[in-house]
Write a protein that holds these residues in place. Sequence first.
Motif, PDB file in Angstrom:
ATOM      1  N   THR A 190       7.501  -0.926 -14.354  1.00  0.00           N
ATOM      2  CA  THR A 190       7.575  -0.267 -13.761  1.00  0.00           C
ATOM      3  C   THR A 190       8.422  -0.725 -12.686  1.00  0.00           C
ATOM      4  OG1 THR A 190       6.537   1.813 -14.216  1.00  0.00           O
ATOM      5  CG2 THR A 190       6.800   1.931 -12.365  1.00  0.00           C
ATOM      6  N   LEU A 191       7.865  -1.430 -11.844  1.00  0.00           N
ATOM      7  CA  LEU A 191       8.742  -2.669 -11.526  1.00  0.00           C
ATOM      8  C   LEU A 191       9.302  -3.304 -11.201  1.00  0.00           C
ATOM      9  CD1 LEU A 191       4.664  -4.500 -10.034  1.00  0.00           C
ATOM     10  CD2 LEU A 191       5.888  -2.724  -8.350  1.00  0.00           C
ATOM     11  N   LEU A 192       9.788  -3.698 -12.744  1.00  0.00           N
ATOM     12  CA  LEU A 192      10.833  -4.282 -12.683  1.00  0.00           C
ATOM     13  C   LEU A 192      11.685  -3.503 -12.654  1.00  0.00           C
ATOM     14  CD1 LEU A 192       9.584  -7.052 -15.251  1.00  0.00           C
ATOM     15  CD2 LEU A 192      10.549  -7.312 -13.306  1.00  0.00           C
ATOM     16  N   LYS A 193      12.277  -2.072 -12.499  1.00  0.00           N
ATOM     17  CA  LYS A 193      12.877  -0.695 -11.987  1.00  0.00           C
ATOM     18  C   LYS A 193      13.603  -1.150 -11.314  1.00  0.00           C
ATOM     19  CE  LYS A 193      11.548   1.978 -16.075  1.00  0.00           C
ATOM     20  NZ  LYS A 193      10.841   2.686 -16.848  1.00  0.00           N
ATOM     21  N   GLU A 202      19.293  -4.942  -1.660  1.00  0.00           N
ATOM     22  CA  GLU A 202      18.775  -3.920  -2.642  1.00  0.00           C
ATOM     23  C   GLU A 202      17.011  -4.758  -2.846  1.00  0.00           C
ATOM     24  OE1 GLU A 202      22.680  -3.979  -2.401  1.00  0.00           O
ATOM     25  OE2 GLU A 202      21.553  -5.391  -3.299  1.00  0.00           O
ATOM     26  N   SER A 203      16.645  -6.211  -3.052  1.00  0.00           N
ATOM     27  CA  SER A 203      15.438  -6.399  -3.124  1.00  0.00           C
ATOM     28  C   SER A 203      14.923  -5.938  -1.632  1.00  0.00           C
ATOM     29  CB  SER A 203      15.245  -8.182  -3.036  1.00  0.00           C
ATOM     30  OG  SER A 203      15.726  -8.694  -2.234  1.00  0.00           O
ATOM     31  N   LEU A 204      15.157  -6.546  -0.556  1.00  0.00           N
ATOM     32  CA  LEU A 204      14.695  -6.038   0.755  1.00  0.00           C
ATOM     33  C   LEU A 204      14.064  -3.997   0.151  1.00  0.00           C
ATOM     34  CD1 LEU A 204      16.437  -8.352   2.614  1.00  0.00           C
ATOM     35  CD2 LEU A 204      14.502  -7.959   2.176  1.00  0.00           C
ATOM     36  N   GLU A 229      10.760  -3.073   0.962  1.00  0.00           N
ATOM     37  CA  GLU A 229      10.287  -1.941   1.936  1.00  0.00           C
ATOM     38  C   GLU A 229       9.408  -0.798   0.939  1.00  0.00           C
ATOM     39  OE1 GLU A 229      11.686   0.324   5.610  1.00  0.00           O
ATOM     40  OE2 GLU A 229      12.973  -1.516   4.730  1.00  0.00           O
ATOM     41  N   PHE A 230       9.513  -0.879  -0.094  1.00  0.00           N
ATOM     42  CA  PHE A 230       9.030   1.136  -0.561  1.00  0.00           C
ATOM     43  C   PHE A 230       7.932   0.226  -0.920  1.00  0.00           C
ATOM     44  CE2 PHE A 230       7.876   2.175  -4.564  1.00  0.00           C
ATOM     45  CZ  PHE A 230       7.892   3.453  -4.524  1.00  0.00           C
ATOM     46  N   LEU A 231       8.390  -1.032  -1.688  1.00  0.00           N
ATOM     47  CA  LEU A 231       6.092  -1.778  -2.028  1.00  0.00           C
ATOM     48  C   LEU A 231       5.562  -1.774  -1.152  1.00  0.00           C
ATOM     49  CD1 LEU A 231       4.758  -2.074  -5.200  1.00  0.00           C
ATOM     50  CD2 LEU A 231       6.227  -4.636  -4.452  1.00  0.00           C
ATOM     51  N   VAL A 276       2.021  -0.044  -1.175  1.00  0.00           N
ATOM     52  CA  VAL A 276       0.463  -0.462  -1.375  1.00  0.00           C
ATOM     53  C   VAL A 276      -0.556  -0.333   0.097  1.00  0.00           C
ATOM     54  CG1 VAL A 276      -0.430  -3.318  -1.064  1.00  0.00           C
ATOM     55  CG2 VAL A 276       1.040  -2.537  -2.726  1.00  0.00           C
ATOM     56  N   ARG A 277       0.000  -0.010   1.220  1.00  0.00           N
ATOM     57  CA  ARG A 277      -0.385   0.158   2.280  1.00  0.00           C
ATOM     58  C   ARG A 277      -1.290   2.327   2.417  1.00  0.00           C
ATOM     59  NH1 ARG A 277       0.503   3.156   7.126  1.00  0.00           N
ATOM     60  NH2 ARG A 277       2.673   3.432   6.108  1.00  0.00           N
ATOM     61  N   ASP A 278      -0.393   2.152   1.283  1.00  0.00           N
ATOM     62  CA  ASP A 278      -0.293   3.973   1.344  1.00  0.00           C
ATOM     63  C   ASP A 278      -1.768   3.453   0.535  1.00  0.00           C
ATOM     64  OD1 ASP A 278      -0.171   6.469   1.776  1.00  0.00           O
ATOM     65  OD2 ASP A 278       0.044   7.088   0.323  1.00  0.00           O
ATOM     66  N   CYS A 279      -1.959   3.265  -0.994  1.00  0.00           N
ATOM     67  CA  CYS A 279      -3.020   3.063  -1.428  1.00  0.00           C
ATOM     68  C   CYS A 279      -3.983   2.920  -0.689  1.00  0.00           C
ATOM     69  CB  CYS A 279      -2.380   2.423  -3.287  1.00  0.00           C
ATOM     70  SG  CYS A 279      -1.027   3.339  -3.874  1.00  0.00           S
ATOM     71  N   ALA A 280      -3.738   1.503   0.211  1.00  0.00           N
ATOM     72  CA  ALA A 280      -4.899   0.426   0.717  1.00  0.00           C
ATOM     73  C   ALA A 280      -5.804   2.072   1.823  1.00  0.00           C
ATOM     74  CB  ALA A 280      -4.321  -0.376   1.173  1.00  0.00           C
ATOM     75  N   ARG A 281      -5.131   2.617   2.313  1.00  0.00           N
ATOM     76  CA  ARG A 281      -5.545   3.380   3.425  1.00  0.00           C
ATOM     77  C   ARG A 281      -6.258   4.823   2.493  1.00  0.00           C
ATOM     78  NH1 ARG A 281      -1.332   6.479   6.083  1.00  0.00           N
ATOM     79  NH2 ARG A 281      -3.172   7.741   7.571  1.00  0.00           N
ATOM     80  N   GLY A 282      -5.398   4.665   1.386  1.00  0.00           N
ATOM     81  CA  GLY A 282      -6.528   6.151   0.457  1.00  0.00           C
ATOM     82  C   GLY A 282      -7.843   5.840  -0.601  1.00  0.00           C
ATOM     83  N   GLY A 283      -7.927   3.428  -0.554  1.00  0.00           N
ATOM     84  CA  GLY A 283      -9.178   3.486  -0.511  1.00  0.00           C
ATOM     85  C   GLY A 283      -9.077   2.839  -1.620  1.00  0.00           C
ATOM     86  N   THR A 284      -7.888   2.183  -2.187  1.00  0.00           N
ATOM     87  CA  THR A 284      -7.813   1.007  -3.584  1.00  0.00           C
ATOM     88  C   THR A 284      -7.222   0.011  -2.457  1.00  0.00           C
ATOM     89  OG1 THR A 284      -6.143   2.972  -4.281  1.00  0.00           O
ATOM     90  CG2 THR A 284      -5.985   0.546  -4.980  1.00  0.00           C
ATOM     91  N   LYS A 285      -8.323  -1.334  -3.019  1.00  0.00           N
ATOM     92  CA  LYS A 285      -8.744  -2.601  -2.478  1.00  0.00           C
ATOM     93  C   LYS A 285      -7.159  -3.299  -3.180  1.00  0.00           C
ATOM     94  CE  LYS A 285     -13.718  -1.942  -2.310  1.00  0.00           C
ATOM     95  NZ  LYS A 285     -14.390  -2.911  -3.418  1.00  0.00           N
ATOM     96  N   VAL A 286      -6.107  -3.274  -1.960  1.00  0.00           N
ATOM     97  CA  VAL A 286      -4.791  -3.309  -2.514  1.00  0.00           C
ATOM     98  C   VAL A 286      -4.362  -4.175  -1.582  1.00  0.00           C
ATOM     99  CG1 VAL A 286      -3.580  -1.739  -3.212  1.00  0.00           C
ATOM    100  CG2 VAL A 286      -3.078  -3.476  -4.277  1.00  0.00           C
ATOM    101  N   GLN A 287      -3.468  -5.056  -1.516  1.00  0.00           N
ATOM    102  CA  GLN A 287      -2.932  -5.638  -0.885  1.00  0.00           C
ATOM    103  C   GLN A 287      -1.296  -6.917  -1.055  1.00  0.00           C
ATOM    104  OE1 GLN A 287      -4.719  -8.677   1.492  1.00  0.00           O
ATOM    105  NE2 GLN A 287      -5.102 -10.321   0.183  1.00  0.00           N
TER     106      GLN A 287
END
Length: 160
Positions: A14-17, A76-78, A82-84, A88-99
């Motif tokens: 999915t990331l490679l898409k 396009e990669s930028l 930016e989306f990623l 990641v920030r949104d997931c971290a705000r939701g409690g996932t320990k990700v950076q």
Amino acid sequence: MSSYPIVIEEFHNTLLKLRGFTGIESGVENLEPIDTDMLGSSACAHLPHTALLRTDGGLNHEVLIQFEITFDYSPESLQSLEFLAWFVRDCARGGTKVQLRPFALPPETPFGRQLGTTLKWHMDLFIDGIEESLEPAFETVRRLHHSLQTAIQLYDIPLK
């Protein structure tokens, strides 16, 4: 055939898409034995130093699943980065320990200048409560993957 567990391979795919992403590798690191004295070692160069310094090393029963993303430096990669970064920030705000953090090698080596050629992005996913099996970690990746797929669809993120 990939040597990664299927849940990791699916997340990679999915990331490679995302446009401009050219490669991804990942690994699992047991953080429990890591202490701050070890962080100066080149064997620990890939680890998230600031996070580990804040906790004086790894926590009990904690693992790090790290995804290393390479990209092609295109506009396009930028946009994908930016989306990623938002995701990641949104997931971290939701409690996932990700950076998400940049990773690069030294500008100069005995073999010449490498500045501008080594930048990669590390997505660090911290999972605690790992005792006998990595299944709780894989479940965290499954949830993260589902959220990523949902966000890609919801925001109509351009894909390859």
